[in-house]
Design a protein around this motif. Structure first.
Motif, mmCIF file in Angstrom:
data_model
loop_
_atom_site.group_PDB
_atom_site.id
_atom_site.type_symbol
_atom_site.label_atom_id
_atom_site.label_comp_id
_atom_site.label_asym_id
_atom_site.label_seq_id
_atom_site.Cartn_x
_atom_site.Cartn_y
_atom_site.Cartn_z
ATOM 1 N N ILE A 279 -6.687 -49.390 30.679
ATOM 2 C CA ILE A 279 -6.975 -49.771 32.062
ATOM 3 C C ILE A 279 -5.697 -50.165 32.790
ATOM 4 O O ILE A 279 -5.495 -49.812 33.961
ATOM 5 C CB ILE A 279 -8.008 -50.914 32.081
ATOM 6 C CG1 ILE A 279 -9.370 -50.397 31.613
ATOM 7 C CG2 ILE A 279 -8.124 -51.525 33.474
ATOM 8 C CD1 ILE A 279 -10.405 -51.484 31.454
ATOM 9 N N ASP A 280 -4.806 -50.876 32.108
ATOM 10 C CA ASP A 280 -3.534 -51.263 32.723
ATOM 11 C C ASP A 280 -2.716 -50.031 33.121
ATOM 12 O O ASP A 280 -2.066 -50.019 34.185
ATOM 13 C CB ASP A 280 -2.734 -52.136 31.760
ATOM 14 C CG ASP A 280 -3.401 -53.490 31.537
ATOM 15 O OD1 ASP A 280 -4.215 -53.896 32.385
ATOM 16 O OD2 ASP A 280 -3.124 -54.128 30.492
ATOM 17 N N GLN A 281 -2.749 -48.989 32.297
ATOM 18 C CA GLN A 281 -1.991 -47.780 32.617
ATOM 19 C C GLN A 281 -2.615 -46.994 33.768
ATOM 20 O O GLN A 281 -1.902 -46.309 34.506
ATOM 21 C CB GLN A 281 -1.894 -46.886 31.381
ATOM 22 C CG GLN A 281 -1.155 -47.514 30.216
ATOM 23 C CD GLN A 281 -1.070 -46.589 29.016
ATOM 24 O OE1 GLN A 281 -0.656 -45.438 29.132
ATOM 25 N NE2 GLN A 281 -1.469 -47.091 27.855
ATOM 26 N N ALA A 282 -3.914 -47.062 33.917
ATOM 27 C CA ALA A 282 -4.587 -46.293 34.970
ATOM 28 C C ALA A 282 -4.863 -47.119 36.220
ATOM 29 O O ALA A 282 -5.406 -46.584 37.192
ATOM 30 C CB ALA A 282 -5.896 -45.728 34.428
ATOM 31 N N ARG A 283 -4.508 -48.398 36.215
ATOM 32 C CA ARG A 283 -4.867 -49.258 37.347
ATOM 33 C C ARG A 283 -4.152 -48.824 38.629
ATOM 34 O O ARG A 283 -4.754 -48.840 39.719
ATOM 35 C CB ARG A 283 -4.532 -50.714 37.034
ATOM 36 C CG ARG A 283 -5.126 -51.691 38.030
ATOM 37 C CD ARG A 283 -4.822 -53.127 37.596
ATOM 38 N NE ARG A 283 -5.392 -53.426 36.295
ATOM 39 C CZ ARG A 283 -6.667 -53.766 36.119
ATOM 40 N NH1 ARG A 283 -7.496 -53.810 37.154
ATOM 41 N NH2 ARG A 283 -7.111 -54.057 34.918
ATOM 42 N N GLY A 284 -2.889 -48.439 38.549
ATOM 43 C CA GLY A 284 -2.166 -48.019 39.746
ATOM 44 C C GLY A 284 -2.810 -46.807 40.409
ATOM 45 O O GLY A 284 -2.998 -46.766 41.640
ATOM 46 N N GLU A 285 -3.165 -45.819 39.612
ATOM 47 C CA GLU A 285 -3.828 -44.642 40.155
ATOM 48 C C GLU A 285 -5.194 -45.000 40.733
ATOM 49 O O GLU A 285 -5.608 -44.454 41.770
ATOM 50 C CB GLU A 285 -3.983 -43.585 39.067
ATOM 51 C CG GLU A 285 -4.571 -42.266 39.549
ATOM 52 C CD GLU A 285 -4.626 -41.228 38.441
ATOM 53 O OE1 GLU A 285 -5.100 -40.105 38.710
ATOM 54 O OE2 GLU A 285 -4.200 -41.541 37.306
#
Length: 415
Positions: A279-285
């Motif tokens: 989730i942390d890796q996809a949060r920006g997108e």
């Protein structure tokens, strides 16, 4: 005069299957399983019959043994009288005719008692011999079929990707040894095939990554030049995006090839932690697309590879974010323990997905209602990789359409 050309002899065909050593002149003398079981159970039946006949003979001899007191007793002096404790009716007769009838009836009664006694004892002896025969047969069958258990245990170890295991069965040259030798030969070929595949994946990883990395470096160097024309910068950005897409495709193919096998080295991995990192890796997108990520993640520890399990969560979360509604969409990520298994559930809003399209989503380079075409949403390997990694961990992944649009992806893993 020209010499007639001599046709070259065709090279001999290479034999691809070894039929094994030829059978001898008397194949029926080979100690096969059929012959061994025939001798074993035939011998057991013969021994049991001999024992049963011997027991019946002894019982009959005991019943009719010499020295038993006679059933009749003659008493009196001048007037002879016959008495019997076994047959009291004999003592009541008055003439010879009645005496003969009474004696015959008494002998019939004695014979019936002797036969009943012999039958009851024979049944008890048969019951005892049956118990002994079944126990002995069970033990002998286990001894004869023990090589089959060894073959099964080796096959289970091979399922865990331990292709170095071999049966190496010793014993008589029967069908089980032939099966074990054939299985060992098959394992040799499989081990060579998997070794060649791993070598190819390693070589392809190096050969494909190196030129792509060089292209990316050259493009970044040219794009860093402030004096480059605008058209050249635009072309460089396009080529850089294409190169990045190719790198993602190569990484996805290599990961898909590696994840097809079982995971040998396993460590405790918490699915909640894995999902949080994804989730942390996809949060920006997700923030850029206006998609909310929510859900409760409970502790769910499994035995596996943390990097590959994180790839499952990341692929599912990224797909849920990218294939979502333009505004007001959400993605729900939940981890839990259910029925002795760890479960990761990723639900999302999005377009309506027909049920007949679900299976196509897990095929490489397949998307909803389209093949692999130019798209900025990925290379079409995310769900294929997720399914392969789940299978490698002994689990499975299931997708179903969500009412109102979107999908519900459920990953189930053994704990």
């Amino acid at each position: 005069m020209a010499a007639t050309p001599v046709p070259s002899a065709a090279p001999p065909k290479q034999q691809t299957w070894d039929p094994g050593p030829p059978e001898g002149p008397f194949p029926w003398l080979r100690p096969t399983i059929r012959i061994r079981l025939t001798l074993l159970y035939g011998g057991m039946f013969l021994i049991a019959g001999i024992l049963l006949l011997s027991i019946i003979y002894l019982l009959a001899a005991q019943t009719m043994r010499a020295g038993l007191p006679p059933p009749f007793k003659i008493v009196g002096g001048q007037d002879v009288q016959v008495t019997s404790e076994t047959c009291p009716a004999v003592s009541l007769v008055k003439n010879a005719g009645e005496l003969n009838n009474a004696v015959v009836a008494c002998m019939d009664i004695q014979r019936k008692h002797a036969l009943d006694d012999l039958l009851s004892r024979s049944l008890m002896a048969l019951l005892g011999l049956s118990i002994i025969a079944f126990a002995f047969g069970y033990a002998m069958a286990g001894r004869v079929l023990s090589p089959l258990g060894k073959i099964t245990r080796t096959a289970r170890r091979v399922v865990g990707s331990d292709l170095t295991r071999r049966i190496e069965l010793d014993g008589p040259d029967d069908e089980l040894k032939e099966l074990a030798d054939t299985f060992d030969e098959m394992l040799d070929r499989l081990e060579r095939a998997f070794t060649a595949q791993q070598r190819f994946v390693a070589n392809a990883s190096h050969e494909l990554r190196t030129p792509l990395a060089i292209n990316r470096t050259l493009l970044e160097v040219h794009l860093s030049d402030p004096g480059a024309p605008v058209e050249l910068q635009q072309l460089g950005k396009t080529l850089l995006a294409t190169n990045e897409r190719s790198e993602q495709l190569v990484e996805g193919l290599l990961l898909l090839a590696r994840s097809e096998n079982q995971i040998v080295e396993r460590k405790p991995v918490d699915l909640a932690e894995v999902a949080s990192r994804a989730i942390d890796q996809a949060r920006g997108e997700a923030e850029a697309k206006g998609v909310e990520i929510r859900g409760e993640r409970a502790l769910a520890v499994v035995q596996g590879n943390g990097v590959l399990l994180e790839r499952i969560a990341l692929n599912l979360v990224q797909n849920a974010v990218r294939y979502n509604v333009p505004n007001g969409g959400w993605v729900e990520v939940v981890t839990e323990l259910s029925h002795g298994q760890a479960v990761l559930v990723v639900s999302n809003t999005g377009p309506v997905v027909p049920a007949y399209e679900i299976d196509n989503l897990f095929e490489p380079f397949r998307r909803l209602r389209t093949e692999r075409t130019g798209s900025d949403k990925g290379v079409g390997l995310g769900l294929s990789i997720a399914r392969s990694v789940a299978r490698a961990h002994g689990g499975r992944i299931h997708a179903e359409p969500r009412e109102g649009g979107g999908l519900v992806m459920r990953v189930t893993l053994p704990i």
